[in-house]
Design a protein around this motif. Structure first.
Motif, PDB file in Angstrom:
ATOM      1  N   LEU A 101       1.705   2.876  -3.207  1.00  0.00           N
ATOM      2  CA  LEU A 101       0.727   3.651  -4.017  1.00  0.00           C
ATOM      3  C   LEU A 101       0.513   5.070  -3.763  1.00  0.00           C
ATOM      4  CD1 LEU A 101      -2.166   0.881  -3.532  1.00  0.00           C
ATOM      5  CD2 LEU A 101      -0.552   1.008  -5.548  1.00  0.00           C
ATOM      6  N   PRO A 102       0.107   5.729  -4.797  1.00  0.00           N
ATOM      7  CA  PRO A 102       0.004   7.198  -4.781  1.00  0.00           C
ATOM      8  C   PRO A 102      -1.285   7.697  -3.919  1.00  0.00           C
ATOM      9  CG  PRO A 102      -0.490   6.755  -6.836  1.00  0.00           C
ATOM     10  CD  PRO A 102      -0.049   5.327  -6.162  1.00  0.00           C
ATOM     11  N   LEU A 103      -1.382   7.211  -2.579  1.00  0.00           N
ATOM     12  CA  LEU A 103      -2.842   7.432  -1.867  1.00  0.00           C
ATOM     13  C   LEU A 103      -2.281   8.064  -0.603  1.00  0.00           C
ATOM     14  CD1 LEU A 103      -3.719   3.637  -1.236  1.00  0.00           C
ATOM     15  CD2 LEU A 103      -4.500   5.435  -2.847  1.00  0.00           C
ATOM     16  N   VAL A 104      -3.005   8.958  -0.144  1.00  0.00           N
ATOM     17  CA  VAL A 104      -2.901   9.854   1.029  1.00  0.00           C
ATOM     18  C   VAL A 104      -4.012  10.116   1.842  1.00  0.00           C
ATOM     19  CG1 VAL A 104      -3.099  11.897  -0.373  1.00  0.00           C
ATOM     20  CG2 VAL A 104      -1.775  12.017   1.639  1.00  0.00           C
ATOM     21  N   GLY A 105      -3.842  10.369   3.010  1.00  0.00           N
ATOM     22  CA  GLY A 105      -5.342  10.394   4.050  1.00  0.00           C
ATOM     23  C   GLY A 105      -4.961  11.915   4.546  1.00  0.00           C
ATOM     24  N   GLY A 134       0.505   2.156   5.902  1.00  0.00           N
ATOM     25  CA  GLY A 134       1.282   2.706   4.803  1.00  0.00           C
ATOM     26  C   GLY A 134       0.795   3.878   4.083  1.00  0.00           C
ATOM     27  N   ILE A 135      -0.035   4.522   4.886  1.00  0.00           N
ATOM     28  CA  ILE A 135      -0.602   5.640   4.254  1.00  0.00           C
ATOM     29  C   ILE A 135      -0.426   7.054   4.996  1.00  0.00           C
ATOM     30  CG2 ILE A 135      -2.742   6.956   3.680  1.00  0.00           C
ATOM     31  CD1 ILE A 135      -4.103   3.988   3.383  1.00  0.00           C
ATOM     32  N   PRO A 136       0.317   8.115   4.378  1.00  0.00           N
ATOM     33  CA  PRO A 136       0.487   9.477   5.073  1.00  0.00           C
ATOM     34  C   PRO A 136      -0.839   9.848   5.650  1.00  0.00           C
ATOM     35  CG  PRO A 136       1.830   9.165   3.042  1.00  0.00           C
ATOM     36  CD  PRO A 136       0.792   8.094   3.046  1.00  0.00           C
ATOM     37  N   VAL A 137      -0.675  10.561   6.612  1.00  0.00           N
ATOM     38  CA  VAL A 137      -1.994  11.179   7.028  1.00  0.00           C
ATOM     39  C   VAL A 137      -1.871  12.455   7.519  1.00  0.00           C
ATOM     40  CG1 VAL A 137      -3.755  11.120   8.929  1.00  0.00           C
ATOM     41  CG2 VAL A 137      -2.990   8.803   7.774  1.00  0.00           C
ATOM     42  N   HIS A 138      -2.728  13.206   6.806  1.00  0.00           N
ATOM     43  CA  HIS A 138      -2.746  14.844   7.333  1.00  0.00           C
ATOM     44  C   HIS A 138      -3.674  15.171   8.661  1.00  0.00           C
ATOM     45  CE1 HIS A 138      -5.247  18.617   7.302  1.00  0.00           C
ATOM     46  NE2 HIS A 138      -4.137  18.858   7.570  1.00  0.00           N
ATOM     47  N   LEU A 139      -3.380  15.874   9.551  1.00  0.00           N
ATOM     48  CA  LEU A 139      -4.168  15.952  10.704  1.00  0.00           C
ATOM     49  C   LEU A 139      -4.384  17.535  10.832  1.00  0.00           C
ATOM     50  CD1 LEU A 139      -3.076  13.799  13.509  1.00  0.00           C
ATOM     51  CD2 LEU A 139      -5.127  13.622  12.208  1.00  0.00           C
ATOM     52  N   ALA A 182       8.624   7.180  11.220  1.00  0.00           N
ATOM     53  CA  ALA A 182       7.394   6.383  10.665  1.00  0.00           C
ATOM     54  C   ALA A 182       7.732   6.149   9.377  1.00  0.00           C
ATOM     55  CB  ALA A 182       5.794   6.809  11.206  1.00  0.00           C
ATOM     56  N   LYS A 183       7.918   7.252   8.608  1.00  0.00           N
ATOM     57  CA  LYS A 183       8.027   7.232   7.116  1.00  0.00           C
ATOM     58  C   LYS A 183       8.851   6.281   6.608  1.00  0.00           C
ATOM     59  CE  LYS A 183       8.706  10.562   3.578  1.00  0.00           C
ATOM     60  NZ  LYS A 183       8.934  12.097   3.255  1.00  0.00           N
ATOM     61  N   GLU A 184      10.064   6.020   7.307  1.00  0.00           N
ATOM     62  CA  GLU A 184      11.038   4.993   6.730  1.00  0.00           C
ATOM     63  C   GLU A 184      10.518   3.635   7.408  1.00  0.00           C
ATOM     64  OE1 GLU A 184      14.022   3.899   4.837  1.00  0.00           O
ATOM     65  OE2 GLU A 184      13.799   5.976   5.043  1.00  0.00           O
ATOM     66  N   VAL A 185       9.944   3.600   8.286  1.00  0.00           N
ATOM     67  CA  VAL A 185       9.789   2.145   9.008  1.00  0.00           C
ATOM     68  C   VAL A 185       8.452   1.834   8.748  1.00  0.00           C
ATOM     69  CG1 VAL A 185       9.181   1.145  11.454  1.00  0.00           C
ATOM     70  CG2 VAL A 185      11.158   3.005  11.359  1.00  0.00           C
ATOM     71  N   LEU A 186       7.327   2.359   8.653  1.00  0.00           N
ATOM     72  CA  LEU A 186       6.041   2.065   8.238  1.00  0.00           C
ATOM     73  C   LEU A 186       5.667   2.383   6.789  1.00  0.00           C
ATOM     74  CD1 LEU A 186       4.472   2.883  11.698  1.00  0.00           C
ATOM     75  CD2 LEU A 186       4.712   0.714  10.654  1.00  0.00           C
ATOM     76  N   GLY A 187       6.249   3.360   6.120  1.00  0.00           N
ATOM     77  CA  GLY A 187       5.817   3.990   4.683  1.00  0.00           C
ATOM     78  C   GLY A 187       4.649   4.934   4.970  1.00  0.00           C
ATOM     79  N   GLY A 188       4.124   5.155   6.279  1.00  0.00           N
ATOM     80  CA  GLY A 188       3.161   5.865   6.532  1.00  0.00           C
ATOM     81  C   GLY A 188       3.499   7.002   7.596  1.00  0.00           C
ATOM     82  N   ILE A 205       0.775  -1.271  -0.219  1.00  0.00           N
ATOM     83  CA  ILE A 205       0.018  -0.134  -0.174  1.00  0.00           C
ATOM     84  C   ILE A 205       1.090   1.237  -0.022  1.00  0.00           C
ATOM     85  CG2 ILE A 205      -1.557   1.378   1.570  1.00  0.00           C
ATOM     86  CD1 ILE A 205      -3.111  -1.226   2.300  1.00  0.00           C
ATOM     87  N   SER A 206       2.115   1.267   0.752  1.00  0.00           N
ATOM     88  CA  SER A 206       2.774   2.283   0.756  1.00  0.00           C
ATOM     89  C   SER A 206       3.354   2.740  -0.474  1.00  0.00           C
ATOM     90  CB  SER A 206       3.881   2.016   1.947  1.00  0.00           C
ATOM     91  OG  SER A 206       4.754   1.202   1.606  1.00  0.00           O
TER      92      SER A 206
END
Ligand code: BF8
Length: 635
Positions: free
Chosen positions: A551-555, A576-581, A601-607, A548-549
């Motif tokens: 893919l061009p997906l973002v939350g 694996g999805i980056p999330v804006h808050l 988390a970016k490196e470790v989880l991809g999100g 999933i990480s």
């Protein structure tokens, strides 16, 4: 009219004028009275875990740097965050548990008020879980599905949750497993990311955040992610899948949203909360001949059931019930004077509604043993007598109708049309049964990527402003927007789910939406239905044999309020999805926790998480992430 700092929704603005004139208490007014709010709380550096405290850490270094026990700011922040994730996950998952128990009861014949409504979905879930189906009775298969689901809650083995293992894309599962192994090899200490039992992961957090246990920020954050994953790929997923089996998988339909769905001449019943086992039954029983006649007998045109928040989303998508609004609309609906009963189950219900309802003829009816509110009328819901209890609730509303003070009724005329019901099944059907056409559109750049948004209303932000601007900005950039919860209600009210919203989209997205006859903003359901977003991401990832990480997906979780939103954000990140808050999460007092969540988390989880206060700048960042992922894929 829109010139009100509290809301951009014209219906809300009209109602707030009435609130101001009549002096009705509301969230905005009570928020003002709370100012200034505690800065320690906002930074997350207040600890109330033991009775030597409460302790607080001064983030500017002028005061104490440690709690009485020696806990650092990072320990305190991480423990508080973990407890938020545990509460949020538990709320979603406990909802899922009840649905699983109901499916078991239907399967063994002890509940006849519900039935298997979507046999195809039952077969699809059974197949996913490797439950044999050939030559077997429907109810036998349903019993097996219910058993696998229920076992996920109480699993005492060290093995990962069965639902997670069967639904999570292979590459993501492998990555989390490899991460656990590599951390063990490099540190010699166990750190888990793959959840074992749904109940266990929440209890684990309650245990490890007890006085004198886990003080390591990384370990606490990891368990927060693990617990949240047990929600996203466990409890919430179970709720979604099994509700579809029992109540039907939503299909694409056109509906109305905003306070204008209330009807002056009808008995108005507002369902609010989260559990469609109740609200779907109320919507169903409102149509019974007996209740129709009873309504007419008191001079009403009909019983008009409408929804608020997530249970509203559930009946909106399945039964086409009108949507009265999102979280901040709940008090405003009562102020119309046209609500005969507001019926609530669990989660996201302001206790203030009891006082407000008492200024009107409105019956404020609580139904759950887990959500009792002083000043309400409690009618205990029991799914084994669902038809009778739902009818009793409707009768209570009908009885209240003649007491309505017609001179006080004011219903804002605003409604918007929304095309909703974009489950994974409906999306795949529209695409011809496979995600390939969507993938092709993404690969050739017609659609740049997909943004998944979930969010509440938060009184710290002008109601719906962030939702509207962020969504519109993403569309313009040819990013398809999907989502759930109170964000989805905001988008529906704003007309962004109307076909005419195609005009707001960039050229690529506009052409695709026109061709498919869909809006550029897709309503996927309630907050437990964020599992549908995971499943869509998973279907694409598995199809392409990537994580999933990749893919061009973002939350994004704009206007987020609740602990459930923390859990959703954390399971998106863990998936694996980056999330804006926005607004700020209460972590900034812990520099290490902040670094873990926003960088490591970016490196470790991809999100990972990022915060941004301006919706246009948030859209810029989300687009940047989508474009980075596209170039990493070489597209
Ligand atoms: O679960 S979006 S305010 S209603 S938490 Fe609550 Fe937030 Fe609304 Fe639904 Ni989700």
């Amino acid at each position: 009219l829109n010139n009100d700092h509290r809301s951009v929704d014209p219906a809300a603005v009209e109602m707030l004028r009435i609130a101001d004139r009549e002096g009705y208490s509301n969230i905005w007014e009570r928020y003002e009275k709370q100012q200034p709010q505690c800065a320690y709380g906002q930074l997350g550096t207040c600890c109330r875990i033991c009775s030597m405290g409460p302790c607080r850490i001064d983030p500017f270094g002028d005061g104490p740097t440690h709690g009485v026990c020696g806990a650092t700011a990072d320990t305190i922040v991480a423990r508080n965050l973990a407890r938020m994730a545990a509460v949020g996950s538990s709320s979603h998952s406990d909802h899922g548990r009840k649905v699983a128990q109901l499916l078991r009861a239907v399967a063994n014949g002890s509940n006849t008020d519900y039935r298997i409504t979507d046999a195809d979905k039952l077969m699809a879930v059974a197949a996913r879980l490797d439950i044999p189906t050939t030559g077997r009775q429907q109810l036998e298969i349903a019993a097996d599905v219910a058993k696998v689901a229920i076992d996920c809650f109480g699993n005492q083995d060290e093995e990962p949750l069965v639902f997670l293992e069967k639904y999570m894309p292979a590459k993501r599962f492998a990555r989390l497993k490899a991460l656990e192994e590599s951390l063990y090899q490099t540190t010699g200490a166990k750190t888990g990311f793959l959840p074992r039992g749904i109940d266990r992961e929440a209890v684990d957090i309650l245990h490890r955040t007890h006085f004198g246990c886990d003080h390591d920020p990384l370990s606490l954050v990891a368990q927060s992610v693990r617990c949240s994953l047990s929600d996203g790929w466990g409890g919430s997923l179970i709720a979604t899948e099994l509700q579809d089996i029992l109540l039907g998988t939503p299909t694409i339909k056109s509906v109305k949203a905003n306070l204008g769905v209330l009807e002056e001449e009808s008995v108005n019943v507002v369902v609010h909360g989260h559990e469609p086992i109740l609200s779907a039954k109320i919507a169903e029983m409102a149509q019974s001949a007996e209740n129709r006649q009873a309504a007419e007998a008191v001079g009403a045109k009909r019983v008009n059931v409408v929804g608020l928040c997530c249970t509203g989303n559930e009946v909106l998508l399945r039964q086409g019930v009108g949507m009265a609004g999102n979280e901040s609309h709940s008090e405003l609906a009562i102020m119309t004077g046209a609500v005969d009963a507001m019926v609530v189950d669990v989660q996201c219900i302001y206790p203030a509604i009891a006082d407000l309802a008492s200024c009107f003829h409105t019956k404020f009816i609580t139904t759950s043993e887990q959500a009792k509110i002083p000043g309400s009328l409690h009618i205990q819901f029991d799914e084994h007598h669902a038809d009778a209890i739902a009818s009793r609730i409707i009768k209570t509303a009908i009885d209240a109708f003649p007491n309505r003070n017609k001179g006080r009724v004011y219903i804002p005329k605003h409604t918007a049309t929304a095309v909703v019901g974009f489950t994974v099944e409906e999306i795949l059907k529209a695409l011809g049964g496979t995600p390939q056409p969507l993938i092709d559109l993404i690969v050739n750049g017609t659609i740049k990527g997909v943004a998944g948004i979930v969010g509440c209303n938060n009184v710290k932000v002008q109601q719906d402003h962030f939702h509207r601007v962020l969504t519109t900005e993403l569309l313009k950039r040819d990013i398809l927007v999907i989502g759930t919860g109170c964000w989805a209600v905001a988008a529906a009210k704003a007309g962004l789910m109307d076909l005419s919203a195609q005009e707001l989209a960039g050229p690529g997205l506009k052409a695709v939406c026109r061709q498919l006859g869909i809006p550029p903003v897709l309503h996927m359901g309630s907050c437990v239905d964020c599992s549908r977003m995971l499943n869509l991401a998973g279907a694409i990832a598995d199809h392409l044999k990537v994580d999933i990480s990749d893919l061009p997906l973002v939350g994004s979780a704009p206007e987020w309020t609740t602990e459930k939103a923390v859990a959703i954000g954390a399971y998106f990140v863990g998936s694996g999805i980056p999330v804006h808050l926005w607004p700020l999460p209460p972590i900034l007092g812990g520099p290490e926790v902040t670094r873990i969540l926003t960088q490591d988390a970016k490196e470790v989880l991809g999100g990972w998480f990022f915060v941004e206060e301006d919706p246009v700048a948030a859209a810029d960042q989300m687009e940047r992430i989508v474009m980075e992922r596209r170039s990493a894929l070489g597209i």
